[in-house]
Motif scaffolding. Structure first.
Motif: not given
Length: 1435
Positions: A902-905, A909-913, A960-974
């Motif tokens: 869904n549409e989320e940023s 989730h930052r505070e929960s993490i 990581a999912t909320s960041m979108g697949s346009d930036d997979p490397e950042t997802q992997v870092v997280l």
């Protein structure tokens, strides 16, 4: 309760055994009373036996009452009193035996006489010094002689023992009087005290001698009793010698000779009946002892002769003493060697050491009683009181240690508890007595002496009760039983040793006279003769011991037996190839043969480790074990051949026979190695060969067991699995387990793993019972293997559990699980036999549910032992699953498929993490503190940390999912950041589990603190990554910092001494190093570009490349076949490469932060350093495989592989030909039948010849690589690759042509093809063979051995092909001749017939011309793809 039922069962068993023993006692008592001539003694025997009966009945009654009311102190006290009364009655009963009473009287007489030594002032001397000295020598000789009579009479009748003990007590009394008289003549007070002390030692030794004689007469078969009696007699002799040496002043050298003669007489008894061990020496230690002592004896004999000539009396006495000790050592070594020779005979039975030594307890009891008498004696002086206290402390300490050892060895819980309780009673009563002795030492008043007297009573009772309990036959040793063959093997050693003693005795007697009169020539001649006899006897002794080495004869016999078995299995294999294998009788089923074979293999497997142990250091057991091993091979061969004969599939037949032969050959190799080792622990040069042979033997056993289990499971036969589970259950309750190498936590962890594996397999069996019943056999086999491991670990866990009730509970639960597994395996076998039986399916599902429940019971029993560590194990399993899930998520993110739903940023989730990560830090603190606190707190902390890491991974994945697949490397870092946290938590939980309950200075505590620091570091890194992930300017830098920290942690793990669970191949290792090269190039490019996207990609790639390299490096280096030098090099260069790569990444980080030209130049320097380390790593990987290492992409390697593949293809075609037979048809012409036979034979010979040809080509290929004409690396890839491709194509052509030939031969025999096709196929084989020869000759030496073999193989193919062509052409010609042409007689019909024949001839000629053109075109097309070498040769 459960424990009351257990103890009630134990009580009922003990009561039944007591009743049976009392029945036997009553019969024996009546027999003794009937054979006793004195009515008073007979009545005393019957009365004492009756008291025992009455007391035993009361004892059983009181025991039952105590069990009914376990908390009643009065009941427990009555039980103890009745037990003491029964023990006293039994002692009285034993003392009523004929001869025992007289021994007791002699002991009391010695005790009474010894009181003369307790007086403060000695009586006035009534004799002169010379008279006292002479009388002391006389009485000493008489006492020594009486001691020998006691030793001999203890093996005779009771009357002889009574007479000898009476005579011994009389002689002791006389000796004591003369000793006291001699002490009165000493002028110095210190010398007087020393003489009295020696007399006390003689008194103690005499009492011990009578006690040993009494014990032996009561139980002549008791193990080691004869040796103890001989040792006691020897102690008496040594004590007398010490006194004589102290008191007498004889003629020069006389006392030394007399002492030596008495010592030799004392050790002579060791050779009378060598059926018990004399010492702890091994057989080869005996040989060394004989060699050393013989050398010492030779030197001392030369010294005796020399000092007799020179008259040097002190030196003469020293040499006599040294010679005496050497002769005693020789005799002991000979006695021990003869015992080992006798007991090593396969027909003999070796003895077993008892749980306790009853003689030791009896001696301690006697010594404590005598010391207590001295304590309470009013005439005892302060020094005598202290001496008695020292004796009491010494013997009670020895008894307590003996009880401790016995309690640790026994598997009987009642006996263990009794030993512990008895030791406590002895220790407590001794402590009370010591307090009163201290008070008495301070003030020798009557009041203090009375307190001391009162304190001795409970100690004496406790020691008596303990001695009585220790004399239980259940704890006694089992003596060895020497066979007639063993006795015959002993005779040469014993005879040589006796001859040595006799001649040595005569030599010392002669030397005694020579030292007084050295100028007597006849005596010198006699001394020389005795000296030669002694030397000859020792040579004979050494020869006899060496010739009779245990196990050598049995090894030779076993080797011959197994060689015969190997010949039998080879004959069976040949018969199986010829399909003429004849097995056993038809009335023996396949299942029975399979069970017999499985049983034989299992028994052989059980003997591998005992033979290994015996071959390394237990020579006496070697003969037994190898004979036992050889006895299993004849039934093994019979069962193997019988099983193979009943199997229809020829491949399965050959597998069974080949594996049986391999097992036999490995056993033969192990026997040769065992014979070479011979049980000599100092023959270290043979131990490596023994270890290698043992390993091969175990592998052969495992291979054949896997084959048998698979075959059994496929057929639903599960007998072997049931036996394996039952055997594992039986081992659970065996005696003392091996010394645990780990802690309870280690065994608990392993048991949890195997318990869960059983549960998973059980669930799978429930599924397969419905969908695929034929796979149940393999699953049942897995359950069997897992349960065997679980039972082994359960035995060790129970031994290390605290308290003992937990260990008992673990054993019980594992036993119950074993029963469930047996039922499950049986139901699986039944369902395999009838897959459609719904009733069997229901039963299997019910059994599976029962097994699952019992697995949970095992886990709960383990949790009761250590609740906290069990929670740690569960949490570690949870975290392991989380890490695997994160790895999968990283794969999806790298592929660009991790999309939000869904549409989320990320901000959502930052505070929960951050909140969850901080909670995890608090859990970490509680986990660390829980290791030093209670198990409950540790369990809560482990559960809480597992729940928190689960929540943290969930919210990080959402972020990581909320960041979108346009930036997979950042997802992997997280995701990598949270994976690092999970991995650190897993390490922390493992460290906490190991440190639980340990003291603060334990090494595991330091590991815990280190793991906690890593955990906090990784959580901090996660928090930084979360904060920087949305900042495009810094997230690359943060990713690089996290990667550097992760690599450092990976390097720490890599440098630890932990051995990886699995190993990998050098090829896989080399493949992983390629990732380092790619990552290095990426890192340099990222440093030069300084773009955050490139830096992030570099960070992710570097993390994976280094992690994979370190993992495979350690796995490859720890492979068992890798040498220590190569292993250390691989680990060193792995660390160097990682360190260099860390420096490179830090340089990239520096370039990003401060981009200058100088900094960028340093990138190339660091990258070259990494490249150099990678090169070293690759070379180390090549060294791991030695000369066998190959590059799988090398064309020359591909060529050799293709050659071997062609050879396999040809051999397969040949086997197909072997099975061909001419089709059955009515007899027409014998020539046709001959032709078909000729086809098959010729085709077979061609197939065999081409197989040899291709193998020879493979050898030629290997030779070219070895000569350097074809590189094993890709330096000359173009040239060598082109040549190799020519070789490959030629090999493939040979294989294809041979396959076509076999098909044509088959079709021709079956009548489906013409002879022309057969001829064409044969010619094609010859042509492709010529091409293969040309391809091989291009770079080879014409006179090399490989080329000569290759040329010979090619000629063989050509000859076979020509023979087939000739046979087929002849057959075709004969066939053409056989066709009779019917010519029409009419003119018109005749012309028409001629025209038709000419037409057919022209058509055939046109078809022939077209076929030739087609063949030419095919060859032209093929010619274009030939390598240059072949084209030039063809020109």
């Amino acid at each position: 309760t459960h424990y009351q039922q257990l103890f009630l069962f134990i009580l009922s068993v003990a009561a039944r055994e007591t009743a049976q023993a009392l029945r036997t006692l009553a019969q024996a008592a009546r027999g003794v009373a009937a054979s006793t001539k004195e009515p008073q003694s007979a009545a005393a025997m019957l009365d004492s036996a009756q008291y025992v009966m009455e007391g035993s009945a009361m004892l059983i009654h009181e025991a039952h009452q105590a069990l009914v009311s376990p908390g009643d102190a009065e009941s427990q006290q009555r039980l103890a009193q009745v037990a003491r009364a029964v023990s006293h009655s039994l002692n009285n009963c034993v003392n009523c035996l004929p001869g025992q009473k007289d021994v007791d009287m002699a002991l009391r007489s010695i005790g009474e006489a010894s009181k003369k030594l307790l007086v403060d002032t000695l009586p006035t001397c009534s004799k002169s010094f010379q008279e006292a000295q002479s009388e002391l020598n006389h009485t000493a000789a008489e006492l020594n002689h009486s001691a020998g009579d006691v030793v001999h009479s203890s093996r005779g009748t009771s009357s002889q023992l009574a007479m000898a003990s009476g005579k011994f007590s009389e002689d002791f009394d006389e000796f004591l009087d003369t000793g006291i008289e001699m002490a009165g003549h000493t002028q110095c007070q210190e010398d007087q005290i020393e003489v009295i002390g020696n007399l006390k030692n003689i008194s103690m030794a005499s009492s011990k001698l009578l006690l040993a004689a009494k014990s032996l007469s009561v139980d002549p078969g008791a193990a080691n009793a004869k040796n103890l009696l001989a040792a006691a007699a020897r102690t008496v002799t040594e004590s007398i010698n010490q006194l004589i040496t102290l008191c007498t002043q004889q003629a020069p050298g006389q006392k030394e000779c007399d002492n030596a003669l008495r010592e030799l007489e004392a050790v002579r008894g060791l050779l009378d009946n060598p059926s018990e061990p004399v010492s702890e020496l091994s057989y080869f230690d005996c040989i060394e002892s004989v060699m050393e002592n013989s050398k010492v004896l030779g030197e001392s004999m030369a010294g005796i002769s020399q000092h007799c000539k020179t008259g040097d009396v002190p030196a003469f006495g020293h040499c006599v003493g040294v010679a005496s000790k050497a002769l005693c050592g020789l005799t002991e070594a000979a006695g021990q060697a003869s015992y080992l020779v006798g007991v090593s005979d396969p027909n003999s039975q070796s003895g077993h050491e008892g749980l306790v030594d009853p003689i030791q307890f009896a001696r301690a009891n006697q010594a404590i009683q005598m010391a207590c008498q001295n304590l309470v004696d009013p005439a005892s002086s302060p020094s005598q009181v202290l001496s008695a206290a020292t004796i009491v402390a010494k013997h009670t300490s020895a008894l307590c240690n003996a009880c401790r050892l016995a309690s640790s060895k026994t598997s009987n819980p009642v006996a263990r508890r009794h030993f512990v309780q008895s030791a406590k009673e002895v220790a407590n009563t001794t402590a009370n007595l010591v307090k009163t002795i201290k008070a008495l030492d301070g003030n020798f008043s009557e009041e203090n002496r009375d307190r001391c007297r009162v304190a001795t009573t409970p100690l004496i009772e406790a020691v008596e009760n303990l001695s009585t309990f220790a004399s239980n036959p259940e704890f006694a040793s089992i003596p060895a039983q020497i066979s007639n063959e063993g006795s015959a093997a002993q005779e040469p050693i014993v005879r040589s040793a006796r001859s040595m003693l006799d001649s040595s005795t005569l030599l010392l007697e002669t030397a005694r006279s020579l030292i007084i009169n050295p100028k007597d020539p006849p005596t010198w001649s006699i001394l020389a003769g005795h000296s030669r006899t002694v030397s000859d006897s020792i040579k004979s002794l050494i020869t006899s011991i060496r010739d009779k080495a245990p196990g050598q004869r049995e090894c030779d016999y076993s080797i011959d037996n197994i060689n015969k078995c190997i010949r039998d299995i080879e004959q069976a294999s040949l018969a199986a190839v010829g399909q003429s294998l004849q097995g056993c009788r038809d009335d023996i089923s396949l299942e029975a043969l399979q069970e017999q074979l499985t049983s034989s293999v299992q028994e052989i497997g059980h003997l591998i480790d005992p033979i290994n142990t015996a071959a390394r250091g237990e020579a006496a057991q070697l003969g037994h074990k190898v004979t036992q091993l050889a006895s299993y091979f004849e039934p093994l061969i019979v069962a193997s051949v019988g099983l193979a004969s009943k199997i229809m599939d020829q491949q399965q037949q050959m597998n069974i026979l080949d594996q049986t032969k391999t097992l036999s050959e490995s056993a033969l190799q192990m026997l040769y190695a065992a014979k070479e080792g011979g049980g000599n622990p100092k023959a270290a040069h043979t131990h490596d060969a023994i270890a290698e042979a043992v390993q091969l033997m175990k592998e052969a056993v495992d291979d054949i067991m896997v084959t048998l289990n698979e075959a059994a499971s496929e057929g639903g036969m599960v007998g072997g699995m049931v036996e394996a589970i039952a055997e594992a259950m039986g081992r659970l309750n065996e005696g003392t387990p091996p010394e645990p190498e780990g802690s309870f936590v280690d065994y608990q962890t392993t048991m949890v793993k195997y318990s869960k594996a059983i549960a998973i397999t059980t669930q799978e069996m429930m599924t397969k019972s419905v969908t695929c019943p034929e796979e149940l056999g393999g699953l049942a086999s897995q359950v069997t293997v897992d349960y065997s491991q679980l039972a082994h670990q359960g035995r060790l866990a129970a031994a290390t559990a605290d308290p003992e009730e937990v260990g008992f509970q673990i054993k019980t639960r594992v036993q119950e699980l074993g029963h469930g597994c047996i039922y499950l395996v049986q139901k699986a076998g039944a369902l395999q036999m009838s897959p459609t039986d719904s009733f069997s399916k229901r039963e299997l599902i019910e059994c599976a549910r029962g097994v699952t429940e019992k697995v949970s019971m095992v886990l709960s029993a383990l949790q009761a032992g250590n609740k906290g560590t069990q929670a740690c194990i569960t949490a570690a399993s949870t975290v392991s699953g989380i890490i695997a899930d994160l790895d999968t998520t990283i794969m999806f993110a790298s592929a660009g498929t991790l999309n939000p739903e869904n549409e989320e940023s990320f901000a959502d989730h930052r505070e929960s993490i951050l909140k969850t990560a901080k909670a995890l830090v608090e859990d970490t603190k509680r986990l660390v503190s829980g290791a030093a606190s209670s198990q409950d707190r540790l369990a809560q902390a482990a559960q809480s940390s597992a729940n928190t890491i689960t929540m943290l991974t969930d919210v990080v994945k959402l972020g990581a999912t909320s960041m979108g697949s346009d930036d997979p490397e950042t997802q992997v870092v997280l995701i990598n950041a949270v994976r690092d946290v999970a991995k650190a938590l897993a390490e922390l939980i493992g460290a906490t589990k190991c440190a639980a309950g340990k003291p603060a200075d334990d090494p595991s505590m330091y590991q815990l603190k280190s793991a906690a620091k890593v955990m906090v570091t990784n959580v901090t890194s996660l928090l930084k990554t979360v904060k920087a992930v949305e900042d495009e300017a810094t997230r690359g830098t943060r990713a690089l910092e996290a990667t550097i920290e992760c690599i450092k942690q990976e390097l720490t793990v890599f440098q630890s001494k932990d051995v990886p669970e699995k190993s990998t191949t050098p090829e896989e290792f080399i493949r992983m190093t390629k990732g380092i090269t790619t990552a290095t190039a990426k890192a340099v490019a990222a440093g030069n570009s300084a773009q955050q996207e490139h830096v992030i990609a570099t960070a992710n790639l570097s993390r994976k490349a280094i992690s994979d390299m370190l993992t495979t490096c350690k796995q490859a280096a720890c492979h068992p076949e890798v040498s220590e030098e190569v292993r250390s090099k691989a680990l060193h260069y792995g660390s160097e490469c990682t360190t260099g790569y860390i420096d490179l990444l830090e340089q990239v980080l520096l370039v990003i932060q401060k981009p200058t030209a100088d900094q960028r130049q340093q990138l190339a320097v660091h990258s070259k350093c990494v490249a150099g380390c990678v090169t070293e790593l690759i070379q180390t990987a090549e060294a791991m495989k030695g000369s066998e290492w190959v590059d799988p992409e090398d064309p020359t390697v591909i060529a050799e592989t293709e050659l071997l593949g062609a050879a396999a293809s040809i051999e397969a075609a040949a086997k197909k030909l072997e099975q061909l037979k001419p089709r059955a048809k009515p007899k027409q012409a014998d020539e046709t039948l001959d032709f078909e036979e000729q086809i098959l034979e010729a085709a077979k010979s061609i197939a065999a010849a081409t197989s040899a040809l291709v193998k020879s080509a493979s050898a030629a290929q290997r030779e070219l690589v070895a000569q350097g004409k074809v590189g094993s690396i890709l330096a000359n890839a173009v040239d060598d690759g082109q040549w190799s491709h020519g070789l490959i194509s030629a090999a493939r052509m040979v294989a294809a042509a041979t396959s076509n030939l076999c098909e044509a031969a088959n079709a021709s025999v079956q009548g489906h093809a013409s002879e022309e096709k057969l001829i064409s196929s044969a010619k094609q084989v010859a042509a492709s063979t010529a091409q293969l020869l040309v391809a091989c000759k291009v770079k080879a030496q014409p006179d090399s051995e490989a080329m000569r073999r290759l040329q010979a193989a090619g000629n063989a193919v050509k000859r076979a092909s020509d023979n087939l062509v000739k046979a087929a052409q002849k057959a075709a010609f004969d066939k053409a001749d056989d066709h009779s042409v019917v010519v029409k007689t009419r003119f018109v019909g005749g012309i028409a017939q001629i025209i038709a024949a000419q037409e057919e001839m022209l058509r055939k000629e046109r078809e022939l011309e077209e076929a030739r053109k087609k063949l030419a075109q095919i060859r032209q097309q093929q010619y274009k793809f030939l390598p240059s070498e072949l084209r030039e040769d063809e020109r």
